[in-house]
Scaffold this motif. Structure first.
Motif, PDB file in Angstrom:
ATOM      1  N   UNK A   5       4.662   5.807  -1.222  1.00 43.76           N
ATOM      2  CA  UNK A   5       4.083   4.356  -1.508  1.00 43.76           C
ATOM      3  C   UNK A   5       5.503   3.374  -1.562  1.00 43.76           C
ATOM      4  N   UNK A   6       6.430   3.901  -2.297  1.00 40.88           N
ATOM      5  CA  UNK A   6       7.590   2.823  -2.665  1.00 40.88           C
ATOM      6  C   UNK A   6       8.098   2.892  -1.191  1.00 40.88           C
ATOM      7  N   UNK A   7       8.594   3.666  -0.646  1.00 41.88           N
ATOM      8  CA  UNK A   7       9.527   3.365   0.529  1.00 41.88           C
ATOM      9  C   UNK A   7       8.849   3.072   1.627  1.00 41.88           C
ATOM     10  N   UNK A  18       7.402  -2.123   5.196  1.00 43.21           N
ATOM     11  CA  UNK A  18       6.110  -3.318   5.583  1.00 43.21           C
ATOM     12  C   UNK A  18       6.623  -4.693   5.013  1.00 43.21           C
ATOM     13  N   UNK A  19       7.015  -4.837   3.978  1.00 43.28           N
ATOM     14  CA  UNK A  19       7.440  -5.866   3.363  1.00 43.28           C
ATOM     15  C   UNK A  19       8.662  -6.558   3.880  1.00 43.28           C
ATOM     16  N   UNK A  20       9.539  -5.739   4.497  1.00 41.80           N
ATOM     17  CA  UNK A  20      10.677  -6.212   5.479  1.00 41.80           C
ATOM     18  C   UNK A  20      10.300  -6.665   6.803  1.00 41.80           C
ATOM     19  N   UNK A  21       9.263  -5.929   7.274  1.00 43.81           N
ATOM     20  CA  UNK A  21       8.823  -6.155   8.576  1.00 43.81           C
ATOM     21  C   UNK A  21       8.068  -7.530   8.971  1.00 43.81           C
ATOM     22  N   UNK A  68      -0.106  -3.109  -1.070  1.00 42.62           N
ATOM     23  CA  UNK A  68       0.075  -2.733   0.416  1.00 42.62           C
ATOM     24  C   UNK A  68      -0.450  -1.512   0.833  1.00 42.62           C
ATOM     25  N   UNK A  69      -1.688  -1.284   0.059  1.00 45.00           N
ATOM     26  CA  UNK A  69      -2.357   0.095   0.350  1.00 45.00           C
ATOM     27  C   UNK A  69      -2.928   0.236   1.965  1.00 45.00           C
ATOM     28  N   UNK A  88       4.061   0.721  12.639  1.00 45.84           N
ATOM     29  CA  UNK A  88       4.619  -0.734  11.977  1.00 45.84           C
ATOM     30  C   UNK A  88       3.789  -1.831  11.992  1.00 45.84           C
ATOM     31  N   UNK A  89       3.662  -2.243  13.417  1.00 47.83           N
ATOM     32  CA  UNK A  89       3.004  -3.479  14.078  1.00 47.83           C
ATOM     33  C   UNK A  89       1.626  -3.415  13.738  1.00 47.83           C
ATOM     34  N   UNK A  90       0.696  -2.408  13.631  1.00 47.72           N
ATOM     35  CA  UNK A  90      -0.533  -2.340  13.169  1.00 47.72           C
ATOM     36  C   UNK A  90      -0.873  -2.400  11.635  1.00 47.72           C
ATOM     37  N   UNK A  91       0.183  -1.826  11.178  1.00 53.14           N
ATOM     38  CA  UNK A  91       0.051  -1.818   9.652  1.00 53.14           C
ATOM     39  C   UNK A  91       0.306  -3.306   9.039  1.00 53.14           C
ATOM     40  N   UNK A  92       1.298  -4.190   9.655  1.00 55.97           N
ATOM     41  CA  UNK A  92       1.663  -5.374   9.399  1.00 55.97           C
ATOM     42  C   UNK A  92       0.288  -6.238   9.630  1.00 55.97           C
TER      43      UNK A  92
END
Lengths: 294, 294
Positions: free
Chosen positions: A9-11, A16-19, A47-48, A68-72
């Protein structure tokens, strides 16, 4: 070695918060609009939804860059829905996670447009992602529309509005939460599985897992509104009771709601046992949802 | 045999107006939401954007069924933008094409959600279209986000809001209209060309054609707000002057605006002459835009 959920969760939250801001910064758009979009994206939260996308790639031992893109994108959709939900004509909320809501800072018109902008942009992230196959990107977009649009979150929001201050049946309550909350959480799981090229039988099982996890998430939300600690949740408790909202505890009693929560978690775990892969992270996710204090 | 533009406009408008409600009807969603979405889709208009998609397929002698879904999608996007623009926090309009605006009939919250629903659904139409190739569908979605999102229509709307009651330069005015109006009209042309598998050189030329056509469209709009006939336009004339809006005539004089309109139309026609195909329909479209009375 099995990764502990908390480390994950932390990593992944950091990733996500960087991307996310990078997608907004590079837009050729008026500064105020970009500021309004960023403001709500940066407002935090667990950011669940994006983490679930990455958790599925991890579970199927695929590179997380496929997700990553879909997560964002799913976090942008979630964020747009919060901005529009907070509007004076909707829930009229002044605070969100302890910060002034978007329209309080940027005005109502800009908040409508920041939401529209985030919703629209989320599709670009998916279709312009260089890593997944074309077929998988189209499939992910199709799943996203089903989860976020009239047949999902938007429809659930309408049903929620129309059910306000009414005594709902358990079936009606279930419809609202399945659509308003569970389907977008489910999208995170399904899109992660699609991008990980999970076997089709697993994807269909994961749809059931996502359903139980999503409903469990909402029951826990209702319980926290009564038994939670305001400082930990970041919003006042007891608002459902004040607003005469039908909740799981109000229909089933607190004891009944807790039993139902456990039933859904048990179902979710049973499904995980039948997958083609070892899913330790997803099992831990069940416990997190069942026991979360915010 | 060369088709007359008017026959094309009438017949294709019918096709679009038959296809659009079918996409909404089959949605599994609350009835009020579907009604609100249908209400604004049915409110009429010239259907210029969807017809342009089909006009490109016609020009490149491809089956128009390759473009029906995308044509309906762009009209849904246009319709969502009108619903959100009309909201009390935006332009606060009670009437649209002589009918009560969406929020006047369904309330503000439902109007926000009907707009969100149409915007989201439009992407589904494109990605689930069985006719185009996967690559072309992804390309069309990517073009749609650029035209409709923060880098296009939503950004243009923000710039328009921020420019209200200010004296804008011609450059600022141009930015607003290029983004708020021209890019979505341009999307219709570009997406039609992509779906028709037009040569890449033609697609780039058509981007320029679309730009000139879009700006010409807006200049004609500004002229009609001064010289138009209220009964034909369906809205009061003189509103730009009353609202102290910067317009092409207010910067360039009426004579200067008409000359600029003709310049853009001439440029658009010159570009058409350099295409790999005969584009009679698109030439007629230039004259329609230049001379339209509503």
């Amino acid at each position: 070695m099995t990764i502990q959920l908390n480390d994950f969760l932390v990593s992944r939250k950091q990733i996500i918060e960087k991307a996310m801001p990078e997608y907004i910064e590079k837009l050729q758009a008026p500064k105020t609009l970009k500021d309004a979009m960023q403001y709500s994206l940066e407002a935090g939260g667990k950011r669940l939804r994006p983490i679930l996308v990455l958790a599925l790639l991890h579970t199927y031992k695929q590179t997380e860059k496929l997700g990553i893109a879909t997560a964002c994108a799913v976090e942008m959709i979630h964020t747009y829905s919060l901005i529009h939900d907070d509007l004076p004509c909707m829930d009229d909320d002044d605070l969100r996670r302890g910060k002034p809501t978007n329209h309080k800072v940027f005005g109502e018109a800009m908040a409508v447009l920041a939401g529209d902008g985030l919703l629209t942009q989320s599709f670009s992230l998916i279709v312009n992602d260089p890593y997944p196959s074309s077929e998988n990107k189209l499939r992910v977009v199709s799943e996203l529309v089903k989860a976020a649009g009239a047949e999902g979150m938007v429809g659930g929001q309408v049903a929620d509005m129309e059910g306000e201050a009414k005594n709902l049946t358990l079936e009606e309550l279930q419809y609202i939460h399945e659509n308003k909350t569970a389907k977008l959480l489910g999208f995170s799981i399904i899109s992660g599985a699609i991008l990980a090229r999970a076997p089709e039988e697993d994807i269909e099982k994961l749809r059931q897992y996502a359903y139980h996890l999503g409903i469990a998430f909402q029951i826990r939300d209702d319980i926290l509104d009564i038994e939670g600690n305001e400082d930990v949740i970041g919003k006042p408790v007891g608002s459902d009771t004040t607003n005469e909202k039908t909740t799981y505890p109000s229909i089933l009693t607190m004891q009944g709601a807790k039993e139902k929560l456990n039933d859904h978690i048990d179902h979710a775990k049973t499904i995980l046992n039948s997958l083609s892969v070892h899913s330790n992270l997803l099992v831990q996710m069940c416990d997190l949802i069942a026991n979360r204090d915010h």
